[in-house]
Design an enzyme around this catalytic site. Structure first.
Site, PDB file in Angstrom:
ATOM      1  N   ASP A 166      -1.713  11.623  -3.647  1.00  0.00           N
ATOM      2  CA  ASP A 166      -0.751  10.331  -4.749  1.00  0.00           C
ATOM      3  C   ASP A 166      -1.537   8.878  -4.358  1.00  0.00           C
ATOM      4  OD1 ASP A 166      -0.162  10.149  -2.102  1.00  0.00           O
ATOM      5  OD2 ASP A 166       1.958  11.153  -2.034  1.00  0.00           O
ATOM      6  N   SER A 167      -2.257   8.587  -3.510  1.00  0.00           N
ATOM      7  CA  SER A 167      -3.302   8.127  -3.783  1.00  0.00           C
ATOM      8  C   SER A 167      -3.863   7.275  -4.707  1.00  0.00           C
ATOM      9  CB  SER A 167      -4.166   7.816  -2.856  1.00  0.00           C
ATOM     10  OG  SER A 167      -5.058   8.595  -3.142  1.00  0.00           O
ATOM     11  N   ASP A 203      -0.481  16.407  -4.807  1.00  0.00           N
ATOM     12  CA  ASP A 203       0.126  15.602  -4.147  1.00  0.00           C
ATOM     13  C   ASP A 203       1.465  15.930  -4.615  1.00  0.00           C
ATOM     14  OD1 ASP A 203      -0.483  14.842  -1.229  1.00  0.00           O
ATOM     15  OD2 ASP A 203      -0.924  13.198  -2.260  1.00  0.00           O
ATOM     16  N   GLU A 260       3.466  16.259   2.719  1.00  0.00           N
ATOM     17  CA  GLU A 260       3.587  14.803   3.939  1.00  0.00           C
ATOM     18  C   GLU A 260       4.706  16.117   4.573  1.00  0.00           C
ATOM     19  OE1 GLU A 260       3.359  10.447   3.221  1.00  0.00           O
ATOM     20  OE2 GLU A 260       1.817  11.058   1.845  1.00  0.00           O
ATOM     21  N   GLU A 298      -3.899  13.086   9.597  1.00  0.00           N
ATOM     22  CA  GLU A 298      -4.627  11.789   9.311  1.00  0.00           C
ATOM     23  C   GLU A 298      -4.182  10.393   9.946  1.00  0.00           C
ATOM     24  OE1 GLU A 298      -3.283   9.683   5.214  1.00  0.00           O
ATOM     25  OE2 GLU A 298      -3.868   7.743   5.275  1.00  0.00           O
TER      26      GLU A 298
HETATM   27  O1  KIV Z   1      -3.221   9.929  -1.965  1.00  0.00           O
HETATM   28  C1  KIV Z   1      -3.885  10.745  -0.989  1.00  0.00           C
HETATM   29  O2  KIV Z   1      -4.894  10.559  -1.602  1.00  0.00           O
HETATM   30  C2  KIV Z   1      -3.999  11.247   0.481  1.00  0.00           C
HETATM   31  C3  KIV Z   1      -5.575  11.534   1.015  1.00  0.00           C
HETATM   32  C4  KIV Z   1      -6.003  10.300   1.956  1.00  0.00           C
HETATM   33  C5  KIV Z   1      -5.153  12.761   2.100  1.00  0.00           C
HETATM   34  O3  KIV Z   1      -3.328  11.737   0.462  1.00  0.00           O
END
Ligand code: KIV
Length: 286
Positions: free
Chosen positions: A63-64, A102, A134, A201
């Site tokens: 979700d980044s 995610d 998460e 993380e």
């Molecule tokens: O959303 C993401 O890219 C992540 C990674 C940084 C582990 O959760």
């Protein structure tokens, strides 16, 4: 190398593929505990997936993408539809890596049933092998609910970016004894609930090592420790696309500089009319 390709949606394989290969599996990744490190990178588009896939065991549709693709301030506004659209693109562009999508903020925290319904949508509409969520002890019943119903889950503990408002920032975690004990308990709970892997993380290194030694689940570090069972980075960070990179990122390339140089060369060629050249133009048959 040709950049022309088509996507075979019947097999989820991008063509051309180097050689026909079987996609890695979730049980195969789970068996890597304590063995050869698991290589994971983020991918959000089919073309990036194609290029990263031969080198990765797992591709994470993180979700980044909220910040990297959409320019958002955090991952909080990211929607399930956004994750599904990008997840499907990454599955179409890959043929080897295990693809994980995610679950965005708000799509799973309310309870196991809603989490299952949303995760099932992700699985059906993307073709991904599993989802990532998460959270620690509080999320363990939800992780168990999904795993028992056939949805492989990757956990995510330590610094959990969706909780940025509650945590007050993105600083490293596990510095106090109280926080260390809490994060260790989170790791154990997520592992006992059946997560086959977990992202660890932004925690102090001794804690990452302790977690990796205490759970049977594959740990995938980011800002954690080289002793984790694998590593993940945001691909655009690793490529050097951003001016500011956090301490835990190593830039393996300088994509921002290369992109700037290419755009400048293009602009110059347009302005001095050297582009398009004879090679780029169509003429009437002789
Ligand atoms: O959303 C993401 O890219 C992540 C990674 C940084 C582990 O959760």
């Amino acid at each position: 190398m040709s950049t022309t390709y088509t996507l075979d949606t019947a097999t989820s394989r991008a063509h051309p593929t180097p050689t026909p290969v079987r996609r890695l599996t979730v049980p195969g990744i789970a068996r890597r505990k304590g063995g050869e490190p698991v290589v994971m990178l983020t991918a959000y588009t089919a073309r990036y997936a194609q290029l990263l896939d031969p080198h990765c065991d797992m591709l994470l549709v993180g979700d980044s993408l909220g910040q990297v693709i959409y320019g958002l301030d955090s991952t909080v506004p990211v929607s399930l539809d956004m994750m599904i659209a990008h997840g499907a693109a990454v599955v179409r562009g890959s043929y080897h890596a295990v693809v994980i999508v995610d679950m965005p903020f708000g799509s799973y925290e309310a309870g196991p049933e809603i989490a299952f319904a949303n995760a099932a949508r992700v699985m059906k509409e993307t073709g991904a092998a599993g989802v990532k969520m998460e959270g620690g002890e509080a999320m363990a019943p939800t992780v168990r609910f999904l795993v028992e119903r056939g949805i492989p889950v990757v956990g995510h503990i330590g610094l959990t970016p969706q909780a940025v408002n509650a945590l007050g920032g993105y600083g490293a975690r596990g510095k106090s004894e109280e926080e260390r004990a809490k994060i260790l308990a989170d790791a154990r709970a997520i592992s006992a609930a059946g997560a086959f892997a977990m992202v660890v993380e932004g925690v102090v290194e001794p804690l990452a090592i302790e977690i990796t030694g205490s759970v049977s689940t594959v740990t995938i570090g980011i800002g954690a420790s080289a002793a984790c069972d694998g590593q993940v980075l945001v691909t655009e960070d690793m490529l050097g696309l951003f001016d500011r990179t956090p301490r835990f990122v190593r830039r393996f390339y300088n994509l921002a500089e290369q992109l700037d140089a290419a755009a400048r060369a293009y602009a110059d060629a347009v302005r001095d009319r050297s582009f398009p050249g004879a090679d780029n133009l169509y003429q009437l048959p002789a």
